[in-house]
Design an enzyme around this catalytic site. Structure first.
Site, PDB file in Angstrom:
ATOM      1  N   GLN A 131      -1.499   8.102  -6.383  1.00 11.00           N
ATOM      2  CA  GLN A 131      -1.522   8.828  -5.124  1.00 11.00           C
ATOM      3  C   GLN A 131      -0.201   9.475  -4.772  1.00 11.00           C
ATOM      4  OE1 GLN A 131      -3.367   6.081  -2.376  1.00 11.00           O
ATOM      5  NE2 GLN A 131      -4.239   7.742  -1.218  1.00 11.00           N
TER       6      GLN A 131
ATOM      7  N   CYS B 296      -7.996  -1.662  -5.621  1.00 14.50           N
ATOM      8  CA  CYS B 296      -6.969  -1.984  -4.622  1.00 14.50           C
ATOM      9  C   CYS B 296      -7.639  -1.834  -3.263  1.00 14.50           C
ATOM     10  CB  CYS B 296      -5.731  -1.107  -4.781  1.00 14.50           C
ATOM     11  SG  CYS B 296      -6.061   0.656  -4.872  1.00 14.50           S
ATOM     12  N   SER B 297      -7.173  -0.916  -2.430  1.00 18.92           N
ATOM     13  CA  SER B 297      -7.860  -0.661  -1.166  1.00 18.92           C
ATOM     14  C   SER B 297      -8.726   0.589  -1.301  1.00 18.92           C
ATOM     15  CB  SER B 297      -6.853  -0.495  -0.030  1.00 18.92           C
ATOM     16  OG  SER B 297      -7.513  -0.256   1.199  1.00 18.92           O
ATOM     17  N   ALA B 298      -8.076   1.721  -1.556  1.00 17.82           N
ATOM     18  CA  ALA B 298      -8.844   2.950  -1.782  1.00 17.82           C
ATOM     19  C   ALA B 298      -9.320   3.070  -3.208  1.00 17.82           C
ATOM     20  CB  ALA B 298      -7.992   4.162  -1.405  1.00 17.82           C
ATOM     21  N   GLY B 299      -8.658   2.375  -4.130  1.00 23.93           N
ATOM     22  CA  GLY B 299      -9.066   2.434  -5.529  1.00 23.93           C
ATOM     23  C   GLY B 299      -8.514   3.621  -6.263  1.00 23.93           C
ATOM     24  N   VAL B 300      -7.403   4.218  -5.792  1.00 22.15           N
ATOM     25  CA  VAL B 300      -6.846   5.387  -6.470  1.00 22.15           C
ATOM     26  C   VAL B 300      -5.335   5.277  -6.679  1.00 22.15           C
ATOM     27  CG1 VAL B 300      -8.663   6.964  -5.766  1.00 22.15           C
ATOM     28  CG2 VAL B 300      -6.731   6.592  -4.239  1.00 22.15           C
ATOM     29  N   GLY B 301      -4.588   4.784  -5.680  1.00 20.22           N
ATOM     30  CA  GLY B 301      -3.121   4.762  -5.786  1.00 20.22           C
ATOM     31  C   GLY B 301      -2.633   3.675  -6.711  1.00 20.22           C
ATOM     32  N   ARG B 302      -2.664   2.428  -6.235  1.00 17.72           N
ATOM     33  CA  ARG B 302      -2.260   1.306  -7.076  1.00 17.72           C
ATOM     34  C   ARG B 302      -3.196   1.138  -8.266  1.00 17.72           C
ATOM     35  NH1 ARG B 302      -1.781  -2.722  -2.009  1.00 17.72           N
ATOM     36  NH2 ARG B 302      -3.394  -1.293  -1.285  1.00 17.72           N
TER      37      ARG B 302
ATOM     38  N   ASP C 111       0.838  -1.187   0.000  1.00 15.45           N
ATOM     39  CA  ASP C 111       0.000   0.000   0.000  1.00 15.45           C
ATOM     40  C   ASP C 111       0.880   1.246   0.000  1.00 15.45           C
ATOM     41  OD1 ASP C 111      -2.302   1.471   0.004  1.00 15.45           O
ATOM     42  OD2 ASP C 111      -2.577   1.395   2.181  1.00 15.45           O
TER      43      ASP C 111
END
Length: 1705
Positions: free
Chosen positions: A1394, A1350-1356, A1316
């Site tokens: 991100q 991913c988790s937030a759906g923006v970085g990875r 992350d």
């Protein structure tokens, strides 16, 4: 003092005058020129290598002094180095410390008066030294020695090696070697010989030598043989060994392990060992010796002969023969005894035996016994014999038995005899005379109890009468009672009497009984015991026993004995409460008794508590005041006289005492702990029972020593009642009930995500029931409660708003149930202070003016750090300062220098804010451009190329940041006006302005590490601008003359911008694009591309960014953001240079680009995501989807906000809604997630995270963990397959919608090695994953968007989503526009990519993709069979990266060939012309749908391989069988599927129904079996010629559509096909024809494997790539998927590993 000095001066003057007189007299002498007679000088080293000794003899008398000078000489003979000097008045001198073996120059000077010196020059050499560490050793060969040494000190010319024999001095080798040689091998020497090696060191004519002595190894002896000469000697033979001086013989006794050693001289080849042990194995070893060397030869093993046994004696015994002997000396393996005569017998005995018995009865006669002694392969033999008479062979009878027979007929005839025979044996036993008139006959000495026959013979020998009778048997011996196991049984036993009998009789009688004796028992002769049953216990009996034969009985034997008393029956032991006693009761036993003995034992520990003798009438007994809770055992036995019966046993318990002081505590929300104190006495266990509202919940049973127990898995916050019971066997006692509460449930972890002044707290509750209780969330500030809010049990999300930035509070959750309360550990929420805002840097020449706005909250100071950026990417610290103000002046700076400024706010909680970093460059001192620069040069024929020259605006033009090209059609202007820079091509072309700014580009002469150009040519009029009103380099108006001027700008964003112009160039006529030559047009385009690349690089490098001050219209229009908008394409060939430029200065250009993108899209509305009903559906409060691009779910009835999910549509390379980016599902949004997948028809899910990382839940586990399906709402998910690789996992699901009754398959690809807020370890792994995703997407073309999370759906997610279209753009256009890709992403979903590291990593992936270049053709070429397994392993490494790379190359090759109808180079023109031609012909015969149209393809097999014809489509019997005949097919393979509509009987002949066409007649002959595979034999007859041909038909094995056969099944089938094709005498195998009604994957696989196995069998190489490519180009075969392509490799690897491709003709 002065007189003394004067005196000394006078003396010196007098001496000088005297010397002058002498010299004057000498000058006049005749020897003046000759220098006097010569010296005789000799030089020697006197045996010392480091010294030279000089001696000389003077030719004339006189005591002269001598001067000596010594210098070393080089190889060229010239002196060099430091010289040594000496003076002496002697006639000799010695120099020491010289280098051995070196040349020296010597000068000897005779010092004469008046400088008449004589000098003699000569050369000499020191003696050399001997070599060091000389060694001479054997090399392992008998004919060679190897010498080695270390070099001699000093200098030497060479080494001379002399090898000779020491005795004869015969020279074996004489060789000279260079000083660099330090070893030498001497060959062709004599084995086993002694040699002397002399190593002579030569230095000129001088030498030094040393020597060493060594032996060569002898040749090992061979052909060793050993033979036995007797019992104590062995003789050995061997071949002589060359070079051996001595032979060492070692003879080992293999039994005792002792050794006998003998040494013999050279020349002897035999030896005899004496005085050995007979019958013993020996092993002989021989060793050849020469000097220190010993070489062992072969071994040999032999036995000595065994010695003969002595004193063999045969002795006849009763009914047997006994042999004995004495063993001979030595050892032996054993004996073999062979008895010959009337009876033959052979016996084997061990080596220690000395006697043997041959059991009888033996018939009389002559017996011979052979006794053979064995020892290894040898033996010794002796014999003995004996005559066995009849008396010895007859069994001996017991004396004393008499036979008396009456009934003899009285007669007066004399000479009668009585002949005695045994009824059981035929031999004559007795012969007596019978007197006349006798009426009885008697024989004595017979066997008791035997049955005899007596024949009465007359004197003539006739038998006149026969009588039979028995002798009296003897009574049984040793009658005794042998057992009284039961009270009602007696067992008697006896020993059989000598002789014979027919049986025994036994009877018995009870004492005192008036009844007659018991029943008479008859027993057989072999029985020697009897058990008398059902007797009266406690009674005495008399037992009688006798033997009988015929009508005769022996005397009876009697014995008297008594039975044991019986134990009591129905014994019981129980506890009576009134009174409290332990009571035993029983019933009287049968038989006699006198009393009862009663014993009471306590079992733990075993202790006798009581012992009583009771009367014979007693039936119960009680004990009082026994200890509580113990187990007791009572033993009751019957007494009768001195006899005691066995005891009757039973156990019983006393009741236990109840536990005391029962206490219940709650140790956890789901646990209660119960403890108590032991009461007096003992117990067997405790039972603790838990009740909830009168319902039993749990029971715990513990041991008697336990004083506590615990209950787990209880309901939190619940009241329970506890019952504690003590158990003692079946008895128990309960204590009073106790009530208690369990603690309420609290979250086991609080995870907070801080964002500005708010926090999202995830509450992780323990799994299981939530129970009861009330909870509150509490915020504490400095120990005081500042905020409280009720929580529901199980609430997993808590929003905390309006937290003070820079302040620290603690959060805890408290829950209460009954009297208990529980609290979580306080979670410290340290709110990060906000960063400074509105940072503005105003640069000046020597200082920077910095302004900012301090954030709200509890903030203290702002830390400002200043670093100076230097070329190469490094930075130098300048200073730092803490300030509580919002402005700062940074003085004493260097002009035109970039500084990195970092501003960080320190909160009241001592926590630092996020740093705000900017780069600000001090301005130049002042730029003073010329009033009007010279006009630029215009290049003709290139579409108006305007050349900017470095220095045209003065020597300070390095302060120029931008250049502009102003074009005009006004021929009267001398220089451009200020208004011209605000006019664009649109104003000129459509609004009639004569002058406009055509192009704006950065200063190309900015100093860089590489060379700065002298000039820069810019093409004008090259862009197609359409209706854009921005700055655009549009086409010039045809037919007009243009002039051009250069505009130079010092900065773009300030009112202080300095602007300078050049004069206009000479007018040039514009050129129409239609009339422009192609080469000119191409050159223009290339020039434009170069300019664009340069501008992009310079933009990235300089990263211009405007300040916050107001801007005029000029600066607004010239901002880089407005100028280039979002399109910043970079050609692939320039990408590496761009990447390196952006990476310079600590990635400064990347940072500035990323800063530009931060604000993109932030002002767009997110109303639906911020609605209170949807807040809890967001994982993070700062990641909210934009309204315009969010994905809308189908709204559920009655739920107005049920259409919301945190997901956005993202444009892809070819579709505006190609991708859906979403957050990792929460526990409460898993149902919404699967609704999204179903409603948007998603077939591929990309997961870029793991479920939990560092204790934080990043994504809910939304799929089944095993084959058990999981249902969310209307959608049920089944896990069909799961395959894990090193860096990713592939899963396949089947979704079933309950309401719609539909099913759909979805694939999930999870990348598992991406942390992350970070990046993967290397771009290669992610690129390989991208290729895998692209293959899956191609397989589901047009079936809905890709879903990425991913988790937030923006970085990875943002990094991966940006990489997908960027890779496509690179492949299709050879251009990459990363900035525009990320810009579009951020317009559709916030915060996409991100971190800066992710943005740089995206560029690294694309750079790796570009640097990969085209695949190496050798990777996809032919592979030798022997290397195929290694090639498979190489391609499968790194999650099939090699297969992916090769498959992409295959797809590209197929794409390049698309549309081409040219046949392949090896196509057979005389066969089926092409697949298209075949379709055309057959379509005329049979009209069928396009997908079932007949198509035929030929795959030639070459000169030695079989041809393969592939027929696809709905073929009728006519087309199929006529093609079989035309192409000479001997094997037909059918790939028909079970779901095809064709009827088998239509194309296949039946047994009684052949197929008849115009050309052929087809008959079904028989069913057969080939290589374990069923086949059908078909006969095809040609109608015109009558020629016949047999065809083998095989049915391809069936498998499900879309799947592949198991490799073993396919390979077995291919083996059967190969064997069918190889039958016959033809050198070329028969043609194979395959038919399939549809083009299937199974057909592709079968065809490819068939050809690959042919390659492997004939060429010993395989080329999977070429075979797949050629087949795909054919019409009959589908393009393989990646899985099928890998399957081909794996299947072929399995075949080659099992050596399947047999040799084919």
């Amino acid at each position: 003092m002065r007189p003394l000095i004067l005196l000394a001066a006078l003396l010196w003057l007098q001496d000088s005058l005297a010397q002058e007189d002498v010299c004057s007299s000498l000058d006049g002498s005749p020897d003046r020129q000759g220098g006097g007679p010569p010296l005789s000088v000799s030089v020697t080293s006197r045996g010392r290598p480091t010294s030279l000794f000089l001696s000389w003899v003077a030719a004339e008398p006189g005591g002269f002094d001598y001067a000596l000078c010594l210098r070393a000489m080089n190889l060229s003979g010239f002196p060099e180095g430091q010289q040594l000097q000496a003076h002496t008045n002697e006639s000799s001198f010695e120099f020491h410390g010289l280098v051995p073996g070196s040349r020296y120059q010597l000068e000897l000077t005779v010092l004469r008066p008046c400088w008449q010196n004589v000098t003699i020059t000569l050369t000499a050499r020191t003696a050399p030294t001997v070599v060091r560490g000389l060694q001479l050793h054997s090399t392992g060969s008998p004919a060679s020695l190897e010498a080695s040494w270390s070099d001699a000190s000093g200098d030497q010319d060479s080494y001379q090696l002399l090898l000779y024999h020491p005795e004869s001095h015969t020279l074996a080798c004489n060789v000279s070697v260079s000083p660099d040689t330090l070893s030498y091998n001497f060959g062709d020497l004599l084995p086993g010989s002694q040699y002397v090696l002399e190593v002579i060191t030569w230095a000129g004519s001088l030498h030094a030598k040393t020597s060493i002595l060594q032996w060569t190894e002898p040749v090992p002896p061979d052909h060793l043989r050993v033979r036995a000469l007797g019992t104590s000697s062995l003789q050995a033979f061997w071949n002589s060994s060359e070079g051996a001086t001595w032979f060492h013989l070692i003879l080992t006794d293999l039994l005792e392990g002792t050794n006998l050693t003998k040494v013999v001289r050279q020349g002897i080849s035999t030896h005899t060992f004496l005085r050995l042990s007979p019958g013993t194995p020996y092993q002989l070893k021989i060793c050849a010796a020469a000097g220190p060397h010993q070489i062992w030869g072969p071994n040999a093993t032999e036995w000595t002969y065994p010695s003969y046994p002595s004193d063999l004696v045969l002795t006849p015994l009763w009914n047997e023969l006994w042999a004995s002997w004495k063993a001979g000396q030595g050892a032996r393996d054993g004996y073999v005894l062979k008895l010959s005569g009337p009876v033959e017998n052979t016996t084997t005995l061990g080596p220690e035996e000395c006697n043997a018995v041959f059991p009888g009865p033996l018939p009389p006669g002559h017996y011979t016994l052979g006794l053979r002694v064995l020892a290894g392969p040898y033996d010794a033999w002796v014999e003995g014999s004996i005559w066995l008479a009849e008396s010895a062979a007859r069994p001996m009878e017991v004396p004393g038995a008499r036979l008396w027979l009456e009934g003899l007929e009285a007669t007066k005839q004399p000479g009668r005899r009585a002949l005695l025979y045994s009824v059981d044996a035929p031999g004559l036993l007795g012969n007596i005379s019978v007197s006349s008139g006798a009426t009885h006959v008697t024989f004595c000495g017979l066997v008791p109890g035997a049955h005899y026959r007596v024949d009465i013979a007359s004197s003539m020998g006739d038998i006149t009468q026969s009588l039979t009778g028995y002798t009296s048997p003897l009574p049984p011996q040793s009658l005794e009672i042998i057992s009284r196991n039961s009270p009602s049984d007696l067992t008697i036993g006896w020993a059989p009497a000598p002789g014979q009998m027919e049986g025994y009789k036994v009877t018995w009688h009870q004492d005192g009984s008036q009844r007659s004796p018991g029943d008479l028992v008859d027993l057989g002769p072999d029985i020697s015991s009897l058990t008398l049953k059902s007797l009266v216990p406690g009674s005495c009996y008399t037992v009688s026993a006798w033997a009988w034969s015929g009508n005769l009985s022996s005397d009876s034997q009697k014995i008297h004995s008594c039975t044991r008393p019986a134990p009591p029956t129905n014994l019981s032991l129980g506890f009576a409460h009134q009174p409290a006693t332990l009571r035993a009761s029983w019933c009287h036993p049968p038989g006699g008794r006198d009393a009862f003995q009663l014993r009471l034992y306590r079992l733990r520990p075993l202790t006798l508590e009581s012992e009583k003798i009771l009367s014979q009438e007693a039936q119960n007994f009680s004990w009082a005041q026994l200890p509580a809770g113990y187990e007791f055992q009572v033993q009751l036995s019957t007494l009768w006289g001195s006899e005691e019966s066995g005891s009757a046993n039973t156990t019983g318990w006393t009741p236990p005492s109840a536990p005391t002081l029962v206490n219940v505590t709650s140790e956890a929300p789901t646990q209660l702990h119960v403890s108590w104190v032991h009461a007096a006495g003992d117990r067997s266990s405790y039972q603790v029972t838990l009740y909830q509202e009168s319902t039993r919940t749990a029971t715990s049973i513990v041991g008697p020593k336990a004083d506590s127990t615990s209950f787990w898995g209880l309901t939190p916050g619940t009241k329970y009642k506890v019952e504690a019971i003590s158990w003692a066997g079946p008895l128990y006692t309960a204590a009073a009930n106790v009530s208690a509460w369990t603690y309420p449930l609290t979250p086991n972890e609080l995870l907070a995500s801080m964002q500005a002044g708010s926090a999202v707290v995830n509450l992780a509750w323990p799994s299981g029931p939530l129970g009861r209780g009330t909870c509150h969330a509490q915020l504490s500030d400095a120990g005081h409660l500042s905020w409280e809010q009720p929580l529901s049990l199980g609430q997993d999300l808590l929003m905390l708003r309006n937290l003070i930035p820079g302040h620290t509070v603690s959060l805890s959750v408290k829950c209460r149930a009954g009297p208990l309360q529980a609290s979580t550990h306080p979670l410290v929420l340290s709110v990060e202070p906000g960063p400074v805002e509105d940072v503005f840097c105003q640069p000046e020449a020597t200082y920077l003016s910095l302004n900012w706005t301090m954030p709200t909250g509890d903030v203290a100071v702002c830390l400002v750090e200043v670093e100076q950026l230097v070329p190469g990417g490094s930075a130098h610290f300048v200073f730092q300062v803490n300030t509580s103000e919002d402005a700062l002046l940074l003085p004493n700076l260097t002009p035109t220098t970039s500084y990195r400024l970092s501003l960080t706010v320190l909160g009241g909680n001592r926590q630092w804010s996020r740093a705000v970093t900017l780069v600000c460059t001090t301005s130049a001192e002042v730029w003073h451009p010329p009033e009007l620069a010279e006009a630029p040069q215009v290049e003709l024929g290139t579409g108006m190329g305007v050349t900017v020259t470095r220095g045209m605006f003065g020597k300070d033009d390095g302060q120029i940041q931008w250049y502009g090209i102003i074009a005009t059609i006004n021929m009267t202007l001398a220089q451009p006006s200020q208004e011209a820079i605000n006019h664009t091509w649109y104003d000129h072309y459509y609004r009639g302005h004569d002058s406009y700014l055509a192009l704006l580009f950065p200063n190309p002469f900015y100093p860089e590490p590489w060379a700065v150009p002298r000039s820069w040519t810019v093409p004008v009029g090259t862009e197609d601008c359409d209706n854009t009103q921005e700055i655009c380099n549009g086409h010039l108006k045809p037919g007009f003359q243009y002039r051009f001027s250069i505009a130079a700008f010092s900065r773009l964003s300030s009112p202080e911008t300095i602007l300078a112009f050049s004069a206009f160039s000479e007018p040039q006529a514009s050129i129409s694009l239609v009339a422009m030559p192609l080469t000119v047009m191409m050159g223009t385009v290339v020039g434009c591309i170069i300019i664009v690349c340069a501008v992009l690089c310079l933009l990235c490098r300089r990263g211009l960014k405007g300040p916050r001050s107001e801007k005029n219209g000029f600066s607004q229009e010239l901002m880089p953001y407005n100028l280039w908008r979002t399109h910043r394409p970079i050609p692939s060939h320039s990408f590496r240079q761009s990447y390196e430029a952006k990476s310079a200065r600590a990635h400064q250009a990347f940072f500035q680009e990323f800063e530009e993108l931060k604000e993109v899209g932030k002002d767009q509305p997110r109303l639906e995501a911020e609605h209170p009903a949807n807040i809890t559906k967001n994982r993070y409060p700062h990641v909210l989807p934009y309204d315009h691009s969010r994905v809308r779910l189908t709204q559920l009835s009655g739920e107005p906000h049920s259409d919301y999910i945190n997901a956005n549509f993202i444009p892809g390379y070819s579709h505006p809604q190609e991708i859906i980016a979403t957050q990792g599902p929460l526990k409460k949004t898993v149902e919404d997630f699967w609704r999204l997948v179903w409603e948007q028809q998603v077939h591929v899910i990309i997961m870029l995270t793991v479920g939990m990382e560092n204790g934080r839940v990043l994504c809910e586990h939304y799929w089944p963990v095993n084959s058990t399906p999981v249902t969310h709402g209307h959608i049920t998910t089944h896990l069909l397959a799961e395959e894990s690789e090193d860096e990713w996992t592939r899963r396949e699901f089947q979704l079933q919608h309950g309401a719609e009754q539909k099913q759909r398959r979805v694939k999930q690809l999870q990348f598992t090695t991406w942390p992350d807020h970070s990046v993967p370890e290397a771009p290669s792994s992610l690129l390989a994953f991208v290729e895998l995703v692209q293959e899956e997407v191609k397989a589901t073309q047009g079936k809905g968007p890709i879903l990425v999370h991913c988790s937030a759906g923006v970085g990875r997610t943002g990094t991966f989503v940006a990489l997908l279209p960027a890779v496509r753009q690179l492949e299709e256009e050879q251009v990459v526009d990363v900035f525009n890709t990320v810009y579009i992403l951020r317009l559709h979903r916030p915060l996409m990519i991100q971190t800066l590291s992710q943005y740089i990593f995206l560029h690294s992936c694309l750079l790796n993709k570009i640097l990969e270049g085209p695949s190496d053709a050798s990777d996809s070429g032919p592979i030798p069979v022997m290397n195929f397994a290694q090639a498979c392993a190489k391609r499968a490494a790194n999650a099939n990266a090699g297969f992916l790379k090769e498959y992409r190359l295959l797809k590209q090759a197929i794409k390049d060939e698309t549309g081409s109808l040219l046949p392949s180079p090896d196509y057979n023109q005389n066969s089926i012309a092409s697949c298209h031609h075949s379709q055309e012909q057959l379509a005329l015969v049979e009209e069928s749908p396009a997908d079932n149209m007949l198509a035929a393809s030929l795959f030639p097999g070459g000169p030695s391989g079989r041809d393969h014809v592939v027929l696809t489509g709905s073929a009728g019997p006519k087309e199929l069988w006529e093609m079989v005949w035309e192409h000479g097919a001997y094997v037909l393979v059918s790939l028909g599927l079970p779901d095809t509509k064709e009827k088998p009987q239509d194309i296949w002949p039946m047994e009684m129904q052949p197929i008849v066409t115009d050309m052929v007649t087809v008959h079904r002959v028989a069913e057969s079996n080939t290589a374990g595979w069923p086949s059908t034999l078909i006969r095809v007859i040609h109608g015109d010629s009558g020629t016949e041909r047999q065809v083998q038909c095989l049915q391809f094995p069936h498998c499900e559509t879309g799947s592949e056969l198991p490799a073993n099944t396919l390979l077995t089938f291919l083996d059967a096909v190969g064997q069918c094709c190889s039958r016959g005498n033809s050198k070329k195998p028969g043609t194979l024809l395959s038919h399939s009604s549809k083009v299937t994957n199974q057909l592709s696989t079968f065809l490819a494997m068939e050809q690959l196995l042919q390659q492997a069998g004939t060429e010993r190489t395989v080329d999977v790539f070429s075979v797949a490519l050629k087949q795909t180009q054919a019409c009959a075969v589908k393009t393989p998927t990646l899985e099928q392509y890998i399957y081909l490799y794996n299947c072929l690897n399995s075949a080659l590993r099992n050596r399947l491709p047999r040799a084919r003709k």
